[in-house]
Design a protein around this motif. Structure first.
Motif, PDB file in Angstrom:
ATOM      1  N   ARG A  18       0.822  -1.216   0.000  1.00 36.32           N
ATOM      2  CA  ARG A  18       0.000   0.000   0.000  1.00 36.32           C
ATOM      3  C   ARG A  18       0.854   1.264   0.000  1.00 36.32           C
ATOM      4  O   ARG A  18       0.412   2.313  -0.482  1.00 36.32           O
ATOM      5  N   LEU A  19       2.064   1.183   0.524  1.00 34.51           N
ATOM      6  CA  LEU A  19       2.944   2.353   0.525  1.00 34.51           C
ATOM      7  C   LEU A  19       3.462   2.671  -0.869  1.00 34.51           C
ATOM      8  O   LEU A  19       3.681   3.836  -1.206  1.00 34.51           O
ATOM      9  N   VAL A  20       3.686   1.644  -1.672  1.00 26.12           N
ATOM     10  CA  VAL A  20       4.357   1.874  -2.954  1.00 26.12           C
ATOM     11  C   VAL A  20       3.422   1.785  -4.157  1.00 26.12           C
ATOM     12  O   VAL A  20       3.777   2.252  -5.243  1.00 26.12           O
ATOM     13  N   ALA A  21       2.240   1.203  -3.992  1.00 30.76           N
ATOM     14  CA  ALA A  21       1.377   0.926  -5.142  1.00 30.76           C
ATOM     15  C   ALA A  21       1.008   2.188  -5.916  1.00 30.76           C
ATOM     16  O   ALA A  21       0.900   2.156  -7.146  1.00 30.76           O
ATOM     17  N   GLY A  22       0.835   3.293  -5.226  1.00 27.23           N
ATOM     18  CA  GLY A  22       0.409   4.513  -5.902  1.00 27.23           C
ATOM     19  C   GLY A  22       1.527   5.457  -6.277  1.00 27.23           C
ATOM     20  O   GLY A  22       1.256   6.584  -6.748  1.00 27.23           O
ATOM     21  N   LEU A  23       2.773   5.029  -6.111  1.00 29.08           N
ATOM     22  CA  LEU A  23       3.886   5.921  -6.410  1.00 29.08           C
ATOM     23  C   LEU A  23       4.035   6.155  -7.911  1.00 29.08           C
ATOM     24  O   LEU A  23       3.888   5.243  -8.721  1.00 29.08           O
ATOM     25  N   LYS A  24       4.369   7.380  -8.267  1.00 27.00           N
ATOM     26  CA  LYS A  24       4.746   7.681  -9.632  1.00 27.00           C
ATOM     27  C   LYS A  24       6.207   7.265  -9.842  1.00 27.00           C
ATOM     28  O   LYS A  24       6.928   7.002  -8.879  1.00 27.00           O
ATOM     29  N   PRO A  25       6.676   7.191 -11.077  1.00 27.95           N
ATOM     30  CA  PRO A  25       8.049   6.733 -11.328  1.00 27.95           C
ATOM     31  C   PRO A  25       9.103   7.461 -10.509  1.00 27.95           C
ATOM     32  O   PRO A  25      10.067   6.832 -10.038  1.00 27.95           O
ATOM     33  N   ALA A 147      11.972   6.710   3.798  1.00 30.44           N
ATOM     34  CA  ALA A 147      12.259   7.467   2.582  1.00 30.44           C
ATOM     35  C   ALA A 147      11.071   8.326   2.164  1.00 30.44           C
ATOM     36  O   ALA A 147      11.242   9.452   1.683  1.00 30.44           O
ATOM     37  N   LEU A 148       9.864   7.784   2.343  1.00 32.70           N
ATOM     38  CA  LEU A 148       8.657   8.483   1.895  1.00 32.70           C
ATOM     39  C   LEU A 148       8.049   9.373   2.965  1.00 32.70           C
ATOM     40  O   LEU A 148       7.037  10.032   2.723  1.00 32.70           O
ATOM     41  N   GLY A 149       8.655   9.378   4.147  1.00 38.04           N
ATOM     42  CA  GLY A 149       8.107  10.181   5.241  1.00 38.04           C
ATOM     43  C   GLY A 149       6.814   9.630   5.790  1.00 38.04           C
ATOM     44  O   GLY A 149       5.993  10.378   6.338  1.00 38.04           O
TER      45      GLY A 149
END
Length: 262
Positions: A18-25, A147-149
């Protein structure tokens, strides 16, 4: 093996997903606290290790061949695997990780009772394999969260990480060429919800470790410096252990620098 353990492994992976699924490149390219590793490297490493674990569970001869290849570059094969995986487009990497971890869960659920599987060190039971995968998923998930805060509320799944941290006490000495203490320690950790104490070791042990379970897990996975956690030692050997503790296999890592360190 308990289905609850595999359910916890699944849930730990899904939380990180869930933390990474919506990340843009560009989010996947965010640097993490691990030197030279981005978010993509962290997920690629988990996918690579899940693939290795699946091979160990389903094809012992294939895993032996994999280890032989790794031994050709013992100091770099982990980083090489992460680098290769991180080079893929994020959607491909995410799909690979999801597929690999699902196949590993299915293989572990189907493993015969009492089976043991080859690994980079001693052979592992299905339960030990699942616990190790949960520990590593949580630890690398912490790198991604930092890294993502993002702030991840600690859960009761940390019991598995704490257990490995305690069990790996002597390994932390051995990997540094040190002789471990002869006597066990008492470890008492306050559960994340504050309702319980997770205790390990003899109740009357003269040396002990106490503190929040989250802080202990951050320490033994080397995701926090000792100065930044509320884990306390009573006794010189226990105190020394907190300086070198590590729950993961492999060479002794440098760990995190203390907050505010220059």
């Amino acid at each position: 093996m308990s289905d609850a353990l595999l359910d916890d492994l699944r849930d730990e992976s899904e939380e990180l997903d869930r933390l990474v699924a919506g990340l843009k490149p560009d989010g996947w390219a965010t640097p993490t606290p691990a030197p030279r590793w981005t978010v993509a490297h962290q997920i690629a490493h988990l996918a690579w290790t899940d693939d290795a674990a699946l091979l160990a569970v389903t094809d012992a001869d294939g895993f032996t061949a994999h280890v032989d290849e790794a031994l050709e570059a013992p100091g770099t094969f982990v980083d090489d695997g992460a680098e290769a995986g991180a080079a893929a487009p994020p959607h491909e990497l995410l799909t690979r990780w999801r597929d690999g971890r699902e196949r590993l869960l299915a293989a572990l659920r189907a493993a015969p009772a009492g089976a043991r599987f080859p690994w980079y060190g001693p052979p592992m039971s299905a339960a030990s394999m699942a616990t190790a995968r949960l520990m590593e998923t949580w630890a690398h998930g912490q790198d991604v969260a930092d890294a993502l805060g993002a702030v991840r509320p600690p859960t009761a799944r940390l019991r598995h990480v704490a257990w490995i941290g305690v069990r790996a006490r002597d390994y932390a000495y051995a990997v540094r060429g040190l002789k471990p203490p002869a006597e066990p320690f008492r470890v008492e950790l306050t559960a994340p919800d504050g309702s319980d104490v997770w205790a390990y070791g003899p109740e009357d042990a003269p040396q002990r470790i106490t503190g929040p379970a989250l802080d202990f897990c951050l320490l033994v996975t080397q995701r926090a410096h000792r100065d930044d956690v509320a884990v306390r030692a009573d006794g010189p050997d226990a105190d020394r252990w907190l300086d070198i503790a590590q729950a993961f296999a492999g060479p002794a890592g440098p760990g995190r620098a203390a907050k505010g360190a220059s």
